[in-house]
Write an enzyme that holds these catalytic residues in place. Structure first.
Site, PDB file in Angstrom:
ATOM      1  N   PRO A  58       0.809  -1.219   0.000  1.00  0.00           N
ATOM      2  CA  PRO A  58       0.000   0.000   0.000  1.00  0.00           C
ATOM      3  C   PRO A  58       0.839   1.264   0.000  1.00  0.00           C
ATOM      4  O   PRO A  58       0.879   1.993   0.972  1.00  0.00           O
ATOM      5  CB  PRO A  58      -0.830  -0.126   1.278  1.00  0.00           C
ATOM      6  CG  PRO A  58       0.034  -0.940   2.192  1.00  0.00           C
ATOM      7  CD  PRO A  58       0.806  -1.884   1.317  1.00  0.00           C
ATOM      8  N   CYS A  59       1.494   1.519  -1.094  1.00  0.00           N
ATOM      9  CA  CYS A  59       2.343   2.706  -1.190  1.00  0.00           C
ATOM     10  C   CYS A  59       1.494   3.963  -1.083  1.00  0.00           C
ATOM     11  O   CYS A  59       1.993   5.028  -0.763  1.00  0.00           O
ATOM     12  CB  CYS A  59       3.107   2.695  -2.502  1.00  0.00           C
ATOM     13  SG  CYS A  59       2.187   1.989  -3.854  1.00  0.00           S
ATOM     14  N   HIS A  60       0.195   3.827  -1.341  1.00  0.00           N
ATOM     15  CA  HIS A  60      -0.672   5.009  -1.264  1.00  0.00           C
ATOM     16  C   HIS A  60      -0.958   5.379   0.184  1.00  0.00           C
ATOM     17  O   HIS A  60      -1.519   6.418   0.458  1.00  0.00           O
ATOM     18  CB  HIS A  60      -1.965   4.728  -2.018  1.00  0.00           C
ATOM     19  CG  HIS A  60      -2.725   3.566  -1.493  1.00  0.00           C
ATOM     20  ND1 HIS A  60      -2.556   2.282  -1.983  1.00  0.00           N
ATOM     21  CD2 HIS A  60      -3.654   3.480  -0.511  1.00  0.00           C
ATOM     22  CE1 HIS A  60      -3.372   1.480  -1.306  1.00  0.00           C
ATOM     23  NE2 HIS A  60      -4.040   2.171  -0.399  1.00  0.00           N
TER      24      HIS A  60
END
Length: 113
Positions: A58-60
């Site tokens: 989940p880089c966001h």
DNA sequence: TACAAGCAATAGT
DNA sequence: ACTATTGCTTGTA
């Protein structure tokens, strides 16, 4: 977890840390960096930017320390960014003017793990 | 708010 | 091996 995709040990470490962030919460590049023991948030950003895993990591859920949205998919602004905002909004994280609206959504790490 | 310096790692030459 | 680039952070002005 990783298969076929060849990543450096550092990247693996960063992805592992980011995966610890639960949905509905966000963290900062610097926070992840300190969690890993490095002093450069840029190195973390670089690793996330090149993240070969998309929703798995989940880089966001990682934003800038100034509560700025940061970047997404290699873009610091543009259509990709609004997608990142949409993903966060879908998880319950509200953003306003490109900045995190509620700082209480910040994940400090070292808590649920 | 805007600019500069410091920081660590990757990719390209 | 060296240089350039990068989704950053913090301090000053």
């Amino acid at each position: 977890m990783n298969k076929g995709k060849k990543v450096t040990a550092f990247q693996q470490r960063v992805y592992d840390a980011v995966r610890l962030i639960p949905a509905g919460y966000v963290s900062t590049y610097g926070g992840v960096a300190r969690f890993l023991g490095v002093r450069s948030a840029r190195a973390v950003g670089q690793a996330l930017r090149r993240n070969p895993f998309a929703p798995q990591v989940p880089c966001h859920r990682v934003i800038a320390s100034s509560l700025a949205i940061g970047g997404f998919n290699g873009r610091r602004r543009g259509a990709e960014i609004r997608r990142k905002l949409a993903l966060l909004a879908a998880e319950g994280v509200a953003f306003e003017r490109g900045r995190l609206k509620d700082a209480g959504r910040l994940w400090n790490f070292r808590k649920g793990s």
